[in-house]
Design a protein around this motif. Structure first.
Motif, mmCIF file in Angstrom:
data_model
loop_
_atom_site.group_PDB
_atom_site.id
_atom_site.type_symbol
_atom_site.label_atom_id
_atom_site.label_comp_id
_atom_site.label_asym_id
_atom_site.label_seq_id
_atom_site.Cartn_x
_atom_site.Cartn_y
_atom_site.Cartn_z
ATOM 1 N N TYR A 1 49.815 24.876 21.077
ATOM 2 C CA TYR A 1 51.198 24.940 21.575
ATOM 3 C C TYR A 1 51.888 26.202 21.047
ATOM 4 N N SER B 1 62.422 16.835 34.347
ATOM 5 C CA SER B 1 62.720 16.247 33.028
ATOM 6 C C SER B 1 63.350 17.253 32.075
ATOM 7 N N ASP C 1 51.483 21.895 40.671
ATOM 8 C CA ASP C 1 50.718 21.687 39.443
ATOM 9 C C ASP C 1 50.396 23.082 38.930
ATOM 10 N N ILE C 2 51.099 23.495 37.884
ATOM 11 C CA ILE C 2 50.949 24.895 37.455
ATOM 12 C C ILE C 2 49.594 25.170 36.806
ATOM 13 N N LYS D 1 53.195 29.499 23.239
ATOM 14 C CA LYS D 1 54.602 29.911 23.279
ATOM 15 C C LYS D 1 54.766 31.347 22.786
ATOM 16 N N ILE E 1 64.807 19.807 29.480
ATOM 17 C CA ILE E 1 65.501 21.097 29.512
ATOM 18 C C ILE E 1 65.537 21.669 30.927
ATOM 19 N N GLY F 1 59.522 26.812 33.185
ATOM 20 C CA GLY F 1 59.852 25.827 32.158
ATOM 21 C C GLY F 1 58.793 24.783 31.904
ATOM 22 N N ASP G 1 57.747 20.388 40.301
ATOM 23 C CA ASP G 1 57.148 19.585 39.229
ATOM 24 C C ASP G 1 56.008 18.767 39.826
ATOM 25 N N SER H 1 60.171 29.695 26.245
ATOM 26 C CA SER H 1 59.222 29.731 25.125
ATOM 27 C C SER H 1 59.677 28.711 24.087
ATOM 28 N N THR I 1 64.656 15.783 24.126
ATOM 29 C CA THR I 1 64.064 15.547 25.455
ATOM 30 C C THR I 1 62.899 14.570 25.292
ATOM 31 N N THR J 1 64.917 20.289 20.602
ATOM 32 C CA THR J 1 65.872 19.876 21.631
ATOM 33 C C THR J 1 65.572 18.437 22.021
HETATM 34 N N1 NAD Z 1 62.117 19.795 23.595
HETATM 35 C C1 NAD Z 1 62.013 20.729 22.659
HETATM 36 O O1 NAD Z 1 62.305 20.502 21.472
HETATM 37 C C2 NAD Z 1 61.590 22.117 23.037
HETATM 38 C C3 NAD Z 1 61.738 23.133 22.082
HETATM 39 C C4 NAD Z 1 61.339 24.418 22.404
HETATM 40 C C5 NAD Z 1 60.820 24.688 23.661
HETATM 41 N N2 NAD Z 1 60.685 23.693 24.566
HETATM 42 C C6 NAD Z 1 60.142 24.036 25.886
HETATM 43 O O2 NAD Z 1 61.080 23.706 26.887
HETATM 44 C C7 NAD Z 1 60.390 23.410 28.125
HETATM 45 C C8 NAD Z 1 60.823 22.041 28.625
HETATM 46 O O3 NAD Z 1 60.484 21.088 27.638
HETATM 47 P P1 NAD Z 1 61.110 19.629 27.611
HETATM 48 O O4 NAD Z 1 61.282 19.293 26.190
HETATM 49 O O5 NAD Z 1 62.231 19.527 28.555
HETATM 50 O O6 NAD Z 1 59.815 18.804 28.136
HETATM 51 P P2 NAD Z 1 59.669 17.586 29.148
HETATM 52 O O7 NAD Z 1 58.363 16.970 28.789
HETATM 53 O O8 NAD Z 1 60.890 16.745 29.145
HETATM 54 O O9 NAD Z 1 59.562 18.314 30.568
HETATM 55 C C9 NAD Z 1 58.450 19.084 30.923
HETATM 56 C C10 NAD Z 1 58.262 19.003 32.429
HETATM 57 O O10 NAD Z 1 57.116 19.807 32.781
HETATM 58 C C11 NAD Z 1 56.401 19.100 33.784
HETATM 59 N N3 NAD Z 1 54.997 19.520 33.779
HETATM 60 C C12 NAD Z 1 54.080 19.339 32.787
HETATM 61 N N4 NAD Z 1 52.897 19.813 33.185
HETATM 62 C C13 NAD Z 1 53.048 20.307 34.435
HETATM 63 C C14 NAD Z 1 52.178 20.919 35.375
HETATM 64 N N5 NAD Z 1 50.886 21.103 35.117
HETATM 65 N N6 NAD Z 1 52.691 21.322 36.553
HETATM 66 C C15 NAD Z 1 53.999 21.117 36.845
HETATM 67 N N7 NAD Z 1 54.865 20.523 36.012
HETATM 68 C C16 NAD Z 1 54.388 20.115 34.818
HETATM 69 C C17 NAD Z 1 56.535 17.625 33.397
HETATM 70 O O11 NAD Z 1 56.262 16.771 34.505
HETATM 71 C C18 NAD Z 1 57.983 17.577 32.940
HETATM 72 O O12 NAD Z 1 58.852 17.271 34.014
HETATM 73 C C19 NAD Z 1 58.900 23.494 27.773
HETATM 74 O O13 NAD Z 1 58.431 24.775 28.096
HETATM 75 C C20 NAD Z 1 58.878 23.282 26.271
HETATM 76 O O14 NAD Z 1 57.725 23.835 25.666
HETATM 77 C C21 NAD Z 1 61.065 22.397 24.297
#
Ligand code: NAD
Length: 254
Positions: A157, A18, A65-66, A161, A20, A92, A39, A142, A192, A190
């Motif tokens: 959160y 999913s 599963d991290i 980070k 980013i 990520g 994932d 992060s 998402t 971002t």
């Molecule tokens: N979207 C934003 O605005 C934003 C901003 C700053 C940082 N981030 C960071 O970017 C990264 C991606 O975020 P995103 O917005 O794409 O989120 P998202 O929710 O779209 O994707 C996160 C993915 O992590 C997977 N995941 C969650 N828990 C898990 C686990 N225990 N084991 C394996 N996989 C697991 C989910 O299944 C998902 O596919 C994250 O680290 C998030 O903190 C996002």
């Protein structure tokens, strides 16, 4: 295929189902890396793999599963058994929770830290023996909230980070002798599925964008471009840094 800059690399991208991390997986594959899409969301993961393969790239799904040490160990062993190499790790995968500090339970605090920070630590630990063999690059995703705080998400959160930045600096120092570079990216807001949760109404997003000099929310591809720089030869003398991908949000003059 955009280039062959990552030809010969095997990249493990956690969270690849999913947002980013999905965009990062696609970008690394476009530059020739074999991508292990890691994932716990099997359905989303399969779609990312399908998209990469249909575009002429190489990818395969890995269940991880991290939050579970045994699962992480198994996932990295599976990737290595299949490819004989792990040279790039993108940490990520993460979750967001929006409970503010006064209402946050121990259980919710532990849940977020166990996935976002300890999960990244587990992946680094399991990747290290494999990466030592060939040298490598790690990018930790992060967030600007890890530097600036803010109450869009909860304290857990933000702390996870910020912790990821500390983990990046430690690992950059410790792994340098093995030719492994470790850097972090701090995306701003971002678009998402993660930003569709909590208080991310249209009004909240508009308020976030009003603080961004470039005048828009980031797209996952903006972050993927910065990741590409940090895993490529062009950054071969860069380690232990954080790169803000935030549209200029943290300049001193705004
Ligand atoms: N979207 C934003 O605005 C934003 C901003 C700053 C940082 N981030 C960071 O970017 C990264 C991606 O975020 P995103 O917005 O794409 O989120 P998202 O929710 O779209 O994707 C996160 C993915 O992590 C997977 N995941 C969650 N828990 C898990 C686990 N225990 N084991 C394996 N996989 C697991 C989910 O299944 C998902 O596919 C994250 O680290 C998030 O903190 C996002």
């Amino acid at each position: 295929m955009k280039s062959e800059r990552l030809k010969g690399d095997v990249a493990v991208v956690t969270g690849a189902a999913s947002g980013i991390d999905r965009a990062v997986a696609l970008e690394l594959a476009r530059h020739g890396a074999v991508v292990a899409c890691a994932d716990l969301n099997a359905e989303g993961n399969a779609l990312t793999v399908k998209e990469i393969v249909e575009a002429g790239g190489e990818a395969f799904p890995v269940h991880i599963d991290i939050s579970d040490s045994a699962s992480v160990k198994q996932a990295f062993a599976d990737v290595y058994e299949k490819t004989g190499k792990i040279s790039i790790l993108i940490n990520g995968a993460a979750i967001a929770r929006f409970t503010q500090l006064p209402e946050c339970t121990d259980e919710e605090w532990d849940l977020v830290m166990n996935i976002n920070l300890t999960g990244a630590f587990r992946c680094l630990r399991e990747a290290y023996p494999y990466m030592k063999e060939s040298g490598g690059r790690v990018v930790q995703i992060s967030s600007t909230s890890g530097k600036s705080g803010g109450s869009w998400a909860g304290a857990h959160y933000v702390a996870s980070k910020a912790g990821l930045i500390g983990l990046t600096k430690y690992a950059a120092g410790y792994f340098a002798k093995d030719g492994i570079r470790v850097n972090a990216i701090c995306p701003g807001a971002t678009e998402t599925p993660l930003t569709d949760q909590g208080e991310s109404t249209e009004a909240t997003i508009a308020a976030m964008v009003s603080n961004v000099p470039l005048g828009r929310i980031a797209q996952p591809e903006d972050v993927a471009g910065a990741v590409m720089y940090l895993v490529s030869e062009e950054s071969s003398y860069v380690t232990g840094i954080t790169v803000d991908v935030a549209g200029g949000r943290y300049m001193y003059n705004n």
